[in-house]
Design a protein around this motif. Structure first.
Motif, short mmCIF file in Angstrom:
data_model
loop_
_atom_site.label_atom_id
_atom_site.label_comp_id
_atom_site.label_asym_id
_atom_site.label_seq_id
_atom_site.Cartn_x
_atom_site.Cartn_y
_atom_site.Cartn_z
N SER A 72 -60.15 -83.50 -48.55
CA SER A 72 -59.93 -84.76 -47.83
C SER A 72 -59.12 -84.56 -46.56
O SER A 72 -59.22 -85.36 -45.62
CB SER A 72 -59.21 -85.77 -48.74
N HIS A 118 -50.50 -96.79 -42.94
CA HIS A 118 -51.77 -97.00 -43.62
C HIS A 118 -52.38 -95.67 -44.04
O HIS A 118 -53.51 -95.36 -43.72
CB HIS A 118 -52.73 -97.75 -42.68
N VAL A 120 -53.33 -93.31 -47.32
CA VAL A 120 -53.45 -93.18 -48.76
C VAL A 120 -54.54 -92.16 -49.05
O VAL A 120 -55.59 -92.17 -48.43
CB VAL A 120 -53.77 -94.54 -49.43
N SER A 122 -57.58 -90.58 -51.06
CA SER A 122 -58.65 -91.26 -51.75
C SER A 122 -58.35 -91.39 -53.25
O SER A 122 -58.66 -92.39 -53.86
CB SER A 122 -59.97 -90.52 -51.54
N LYS A 123 -57.76 -90.37 -53.82
CA LYS A 123 -57.33 -90.44 -55.21
C LYS A 123 -55.95 -89.80 -55.29
O LYS A 123 -55.83 -88.60 -55.54
CB LYS A 123 -58.32 -89.73 -56.13
N CYS A 172 -48.33 -92.46 -50.94
CA CYS A 172 -48.96 -93.69 -50.46
C CYS A 172 -48.18 -94.34 -49.33
O CYS A 172 -48.72 -95.17 -48.60
CB CYS A 172 -49.13 -94.67 -51.61
N VAL A 202 -51.51 -98.61 -55.26
CA VAL A 202 -52.47 -97.80 -54.49
C VAL A 202 -53.36 -98.71 -53.64
O VAL A 202 -53.66 -98.41 -52.49
CB VAL A 202 -53.33 -96.94 -55.44
N GLN A 203 -53.75 -99.86 -54.21
CA GLN A 203 -54.58 -100.81 -53.47
C GLN A 203 -53.82 -101.39 -52.29
O GLN A 203 -54.35 -101.54 -51.18
CB GLN A 203 -55.05 -101.93 -54.39
N ALA A 205 -51.37 -99.96 -50.66
CA ALA A 205 -51.25 -98.91 -49.64
C ALA A 205 -52.55 -98.77 -48.86
O ALA A 205 -52.55 -98.61 -47.64
CB ALA A 205 -50.89 -97.58 -50.31
N ASP A 206 -53.68 -98.84 -49.57
CA ASP A 206 -54.98 -98.72 -48.93
C ASP A 206 -55.23 -99.88 -47.97
O ASP A 206 -55.92 -99.72 -46.96
CB ASP A 206 -56.07 -98.66 -49.99
N ASP A 207 -54.67 -101.06 -48.28
CA ASP A 207 -54.84 -102.24 -47.44
C ASP A 207 -53.75 -102.37 -46.38
O ASP A 207 -53.72 -103.35 -45.64
CB ASP A 207 -54.86 -103.50 -48.31
#
Length: 336
Positions: A72, A118, A120, A122-123, A172, A202-203, A205-207
């Motif tokens: 990644s 922003h 993060v 992917s996993k 994150c 995690v969500q 952080a992704d947003d």
């Protein structure tokens, strides 16, 4: 005079791309670095996961995730089960692009700050036991976070729990005060466990949710969506509905929060859906309510009145011929 250089350990060296330090080091924990260094050291060998695990002390199940992290980060590329360095020719080609846009210092600083807020994986992978213990011993912010979290959750956190908090904080990039708001929110909805904290964190952080204001807005939105879904699930007679899906929350928020449909109207749409399809389908109900919304139908009286109105007959198509001309032709044929 003779000169001799004793290289010692330097007799055996291997290359480590500078990109690993420049871009990947900040977000890489001990597991990722151990795995990467070992596979680089044994680059031309076919390595079994058990061999890597024995040499590095990393759990076998964590090794693929560690390698995928470097994929990644564009350090490695994967073809089936074979990992190899990212194509250097591609990197060179990108480096010599003509007429590269020149950016100001302010623009560069803004981009760096946005990436920090922003980022993060992917996993995201939790740091290992040793690294977590080391960080807890020296990181005062982590100590505060763990202490406050234990008070909120009403229990002593395990090392695995602490590693989850460390992952949310470092990997994150969530701020400590935002993580504490997240934990308080999870406790408030009776899901005060680290599994839920990790999933929602995690969500967030992704947003890009990384301020108290943004977190407060997200919590308010979640509470509103949950309330709307309660109205919908009650109207549909759903018992023990469990956790709604993201799409179900979106539908519920639109039907109740935006279109302002009552429980009776929702129930009517539900029954028509079941009569037609034999089962509950949120997308089909959405189609029914969308037509009612467009027609201004807001209650059962409006619906009854709309359905009692006689349907307008379809407009007759104009003939592509002239009736009088046809009669004239028929007359001439008769005379002949």
């Amino acid at each position: 005079m003779s000169i001799k250089i004793n290289l010692g350990a330097w007799r055996s060296v291997f290359a480590v791309p500078s990109k690993i330090v420049d871009e990947g080091l900040k977000f890489a924990d001990g597991v990722k670095l151990k795995v990467l260094l070992y596979v680089l050291r044994n680059a031309d060998d076919t390595l079994e996961l058990e061999v890597i695990s024995k040499a590095t002390g990393v759990n076998v199940t964590d090794i693929p995730e560690a390698l995928d992290y470097w994929v990644s980060m564009d350090v490695l590329q994967k073809d089936d089960s074979v990992y190899s360095p990212v194509n250097s020719k591609k990197e060179i080609k990108e480096d010599i692009k003509p007429e590269k846009e020149v950016k100001t210092v302010e623009e560069i600083s803004q981009e760096v700050e946005e990436k920090k807020q922003h980022f993060v994986v992917s996993k995201p992978q939790k740091p290992d036991y040793v690294y977590t213990s080391q960080r807890l011993a020296v990181d005062s912010n982590l100590k505060i976070l763990v202490s406050e979290a234990q008070t909120m959750l009403g229990k002593t956190l395990s090392t695995s729990d602490v590693s989850t908090l460390l992952m949310l904080k470092d990997t994150c990039g969530l701020r400590v005060d935002v993580i504490l708001m997240l934990i308080q929110y999870c406790v408030g909805i009776d899901k005060g466990n680290m599994r839920t904290v990790e999933k929602i964190g995690v969500q967030w952080a992704d947003d890009g949710i990384n301020s108290v204001e943004a977190a407060d807005n997200r919590i308010a939105q979640a509470a509103h969506s949950s309330k709307c879904f309660s109205v919908v699930s009650s109207a549909f007679g759903l018992k023990n509905a469990g956790s709604p899906t993201k799409k179900q929350l979106e539908y519920s928020t639109k039907w109740v929060g935006e279109w302002k449909f009552s429980s009776k109207m929702l129930r009517e749409a539900y029954e028509r859906c079941v009569d037609s399809k034999g089962e509950l389908k949120f997308n089909y109900i959405d189609g029914i309510l969308k037509k009612w919304e467009a027609a201004g139908i807001k209650n059962l009286d409006d619906l009854k009145e709309s359905e009692l109105k006689p349907k307008k007959p379809a407009p007759k198509k104009k003939s592509s011929y002239d009736i009088k001309e046809l009669e004239k032709i028929d007359t001439l044929d008769f005379i002949d």
